[in-house]
Enzyme design. Structure first.
Site, PDB file in Angstrom:
ATOM      1  N   GLU A  21      -7.813   6.297   8.098  1.00 17.29           N
ATOM      2  CA  GLU A  21      -6.926   5.569   7.176  1.00 17.29           C
ATOM      3  C   GLU A  21      -5.490   5.849   7.642  1.00 17.29           C
ATOM      4  O   GLU A  21      -4.784   4.933   8.063  1.00 17.29           O
ATOM      5  CB  GLU A  21      -7.157   6.057   5.737  1.00 17.29           C
ATOM      6  CG  GLU A  21      -6.287   5.353   4.688  1.00 17.29           C
ATOM      7  CD  GLU A  21      -6.486   5.910   3.270  1.00 17.29           C
ATOM      8  OE1 GLU A  21      -7.019   7.045   3.130  1.00 17.29           O
ATOM      9  OE2 GLU A  21      -6.079   5.227   2.304  1.00 17.29           O
TER      10      GLU A  21
ATOM     11  N   HIS B 287     -12.925   4.473  -5.934  1.00 16.20           N
ATOM     12  CA  HIS B 287     -12.777   5.776  -6.605  1.00 16.20           C
ATOM     13  C   HIS B 287     -12.698   5.453  -8.087  1.00 16.20           C
ATOM     14  O   HIS B 287     -11.768   4.752  -8.515  1.00 16.20           O
ATOM     15  CB  HIS B 287     -11.497   6.477  -6.148  1.00 16.20           C
ATOM     16  CG  HIS B 287     -11.453   6.698  -4.660  1.00 16.20           C
ATOM     17  ND1 HIS B 287     -11.767   7.903  -4.082  1.00 16.20           N
ATOM     18  CD2 HIS B 287     -11.159   5.850  -3.639  1.00 16.20           C
ATOM     19  CE1 HIS B 287     -11.655   7.802  -2.764  1.00 16.20           C
ATOM     20  NE2 HIS B 287     -11.291   6.571  -2.462  1.00 16.20           N
TER      21      HIS B 287
ATOM     22  N   ASP C  77     -11.008   0.270  -3.297  1.00 16.89           N
ATOM     23  CA  ASP C  77     -10.430   1.622  -3.207  1.00 16.89           C
ATOM     24  C   ASP C  77      -9.974   2.152  -4.580  1.00 16.89           C
ATOM     25  O   ASP C  77     -10.733   2.849  -5.247  1.00 16.89           O
ATOM     26  CB  ASP C  77      -9.291   1.647  -2.182  1.00 16.89           C
ATOM     27  CG  ASP C  77      -9.085   3.018  -1.547  1.00 16.89           C
ATOM     28  OD1 ASP C  77      -9.833   3.958  -1.870  1.00 16.89           O
ATOM     29  OD2 ASP C  77      -8.167   3.154  -0.704  1.00 16.89           O
ATOM     30  N   ASP C  78      -8.741   1.832  -4.964  1.00 19.68           N
ATOM     31  CA  ASP C  78      -8.188   2.285  -6.256  1.00 19.68           C
ATOM     32  C   ASP C  78      -7.530   1.088  -6.930  1.00 19.68           C
ATOM     33  O   ASP C  78      -6.298   0.982  -6.984  1.00 19.68           O
ATOM     34  CB  ASP C  78      -7.157   3.401  -6.023  1.00 19.68           C
ATOM     35  CG  ASP C  78      -7.767   4.595  -5.321  1.00 19.68           C
ATOM     36  OD1 ASP C  78      -8.467   5.366  -5.975  1.00 19.68           O
ATOM     37  OD2 ASP C  78      -7.565   4.716  -4.093  1.00 19.68           O
TER      38      ASP C  78
HETATM   39  N1  ADE Z   1      -8.515   9.272  -3.137  1.00 21.04           N
HETATM   40  C1  ADE Z   1      -8.413   8.143  -3.837  1.00 21.04           C
HETATM   41  N2  ADE Z   1      -8.075   7.121  -3.043  1.00 21.04           N
HETATM   42  C2  ADE Z   1      -7.991   7.608  -1.782  1.00 21.04           C
HETATM   43  C3  ADE Z   1      -7.707   7.048  -0.509  1.00 21.04           C
HETATM   44  N3  ADE Z   1      -7.435   5.755  -0.343  1.00 21.04           N
HETATM   45  N4  ADE Z   1      -7.685   7.867   0.555  1.00 21.04           N
HETATM   46  C4  ADE Z   1      -7.952   9.151   0.404  1.00 21.04           C
HETATM   47  N5  ADE Z   1      -8.231   9.730  -0.756  1.00 21.04           N
HETATM   48  C5  ADE Z   1      -8.259   8.965  -1.849  1.00 21.04           C
HETATM   49 ZN    ZN Z   2     -10.694   5.660  -0.723  1.00 23.67          ZN
END
Ligand code: ADE
Ligand code: ZN
Length: 318
Positions: free
Chosen positions: A199, A19, A277-278
């Site tokens: 998740e 993201h 991911d982030d």
């Molecule tokens: N938005 C940003 N990271 C996310 C994640 N790991 N799961 C769901 N939405 C997200």
């Molecule tokens: Zn994600």
């Protein structure tokens, strides 16, 4: 750099689950806050780091959406994505398919044009440096399907910048089925489809993403392993899973990387990939994810090569 780190860096690989707003480092958050006159609820960068202690996905999302408040201009989005692409280049990534969350910006009064043009400009710079990119526009699943349709319509002028649409944000209580019609509409526009599923949500959400949304890839997919019928389906169709080890650890999806489901996914013959991911929130970019999961699970070099190869074959330009 250790020998293993250097070998991981040298692996040709794609990142398919990042993201872009989740690559906003605390230092840049501060810098952009000052540039734009946005006051943050932190005195310094150390306080931001200290706040990144999450018990679940929602606790992270609350800070993730708050952090975005500093992104206001086209240049902000461009600087954000440029910084990520530079890290991607350092990690030896040749292809990036990145998510972004336009609805989270629209609701703060930021024009869609600002978001698309800023990210697209950075993508063009990355291309000149040998990194090919694709933009995946995500629908926020805590909003309604009508909101998602509204975004899809408003994004029509930018259609050529997109390779696909995704589904993210709070998973529990927001099953993929809720977005069935808008995913069909996106598919009819020629867009590729992905969705976060499994998740925190149950295997049933992964089934729905496959059968009702018709996704090409599942983002995460951890909980798919609870359902053997689903495992058979994912294996038979070789559906890519974009797995995010450090994210799973930080969001308490797993207690310990040593018990991460990636080991079982590989043993089950699933098409797993490793992603960040982030990364600004979870403590590591792609190579750090490779390194830590390799050490925790005792992955062989052959398995690391397989994971990297999977990312290339699962990418939408392959
Ligand atoms: N938005 C940003 N990271 C996310 C994640 N790991 N799961 C769901 N939405 C997200
Ligand atoms: Zn994600």
């Amino acid at each position: 750099m250790t020998d293993l780190e250097a070998r991981i860096q040298g692996l040709p690989k794609a990142e398919l689950h990042i993201h872009i707003e989740g690559s906003l480092e605390p230092e840049m958050m501060f810098e952009l806050g000052q540039r734009n006159g946005v006051t943050l609820p932190y005195a310094d960068v150390a306080q931001i780091h200290a706040a990144y202690d999450f018990a679940n996905l929602q606790e992270f999302l609350d800070l993730y959406y708050a952090g975005m408040s500093v992104l206001r201009t086209r240049l902000d989005f461009q600087d954000l994505a440029n910084a990520y692409f530079q890290r991607a280049e350092a990690d030896g990534i040749t292809r990036v398919e990145f998510f972004f969350d336009p609805q989270a910006h629209l609701e703060r009064g930021i024009a869609l044009d600002t978001v698309f043009e800023g990210l697209h400009a950075a993508a063009q710079t990355a291309a000149k440096r040998g990194i090919s990119t694709g933009m995946i526009m995500c629908f926020l699943r805590h909003l309604t399907e009508a909101d998602a349709f509204d975004l899809l319509e408003r994004a029509e002028p930018y259609r050529s910048m997109l390779i696909g649409v995704g589904l993210d944000s709070s998973e529990l209580g927001h099953p993929p089925r809720k977005f069935k019609n808008v995913f069909r509409a996106a598919q009819q526009l020629g867009l590729r489809l992905v969705a976060h599923a499994g998740e925190e949500g149950p295997p049933e959400y992964v089934w729905q993403a496959l059968d009702e949304l018709g996704v090409d890839r599942i983002d995460h997919g951890n909980r798919a392993l609870e359902d053997q019928g689903l495992v058979r389906r994912l294996r038979a169709d070789q559906i890519p899973l974009t797995v995010c080890p450090l994210s799973n650890l930080k969001l308490c999806v797993v207690d310990d990387l040593r018990s991460h489901p990636l080991r079982q996914m590989l043993d089950d013959g699933l098409l797993a990939t490793v992603n960040s991911d982030d990364p600004a929130y979870f403590g590591g970019y792609l190579n750090e994810n490779f390194l830590q999961i390799a050490e925790a699970l005792g992955l062989s070099w052959k398995e690391l090569e397989l994971l990297a190869g999977n990312s290339l074959s699962a990418s939408f330009d392959s």
